[in-house]
Design an enzyme around this catalytic site. Sequence first.
Site, PDB file in Angstrom:
ATOM      1  CB  SER A 128      54.307  27.987  34.779  1.00 20.68           C
ATOM      2  OG  SER A 128      54.157  26.995  35.842  1.00 20.68           O
ATOM      3  CG  HIS A 146      54.688  22.935  33.789  1.00 22.26           C
ATOM      4  ND1 HIS A 146      55.767  22.676  34.495  1.00 22.26           N
ATOM      5  CD2 HIS A 146      54.242  24.194  34.294  1.00 22.26           C
ATOM      6  CE1 HIS A 146      56.001  23.611  35.319  1.00 22.26           C
ATOM      7  NE2 HIS A 146      55.088  24.507  35.312  1.00 22.26           N
TER       8      HIS A 146
END
Length: 265
Positions: A38, A247
């Site tokens: 990711s 993230h």
Amino acid sequence: MRRILAAVTAAAALATLAMTSPAQAAVSSGEYVALGDSYASGVGAEPYLQASGDCRQSPNSYPRQWAKVWPKFVLDDQTCSGATVQDVRTKQLGGLDNGTKLVTITVGGNDVGFAKSATTCLTGTDDECLRAAFFSVLAIREDLPSRLRDLFADVRRRAPNAHVAFLGYPRLVDPGTGSCGVITPGAKKREYMNYAADQAAEIMKQATEKAGYEFIDVRLAFAEHGACSASPFINNVDPNRYTEIFHPTKEGYTAYAWWLGLSMM
């Protein structure tokens, strides 16, 4: 305002590299294959490309930002959210061949339970966070080196002429006392989380350099820009965007792309 200024600075830095780097790059053109999880696919920097499905590839990921600035490279984006090292080996290497000139890799976080550890540190006690970080570090030291060794061997067999760069992970949270959103971990939890990130960076660096490849340490690029800071390059805690917590933001992926550009000079 500080967040806006940080974003402008990162974008300007990438644009500057675009004007100065190509003529000096170690590899100036050719096929570029992006591999990883990711952090490579761009989770955290919406929107996501519909064609990528559950892999959640974003046009703001570092491979796509970098390839846009260096158009002489043709990007083959194999990245996928949730990928482990084994997933990269079995599902993402099909595009590598003798003609591949550049390969970037970011993977390993899912192998050592970063997501589970981060969740525990957000919702559990300090002691529970410490135990979660301990088991992550144990996996980092005991399991990750051999997994990366095997991955690098596969990459070398398939793409013997490529310049290979492994981009690591940043420290997730600012060590200060700033708010992280709905949940704000205390000082001890931040220390444990960042310690695990530092251990991962060092082990990944050793494994990458042992294989003869380049390790790009992005921790400096995210200094003072972790989650919970005044100008974060990492998403804070938002339960409505659960999979994007911790993230990078678009600005974070610009920082990744900038450091990749520096390495190619």
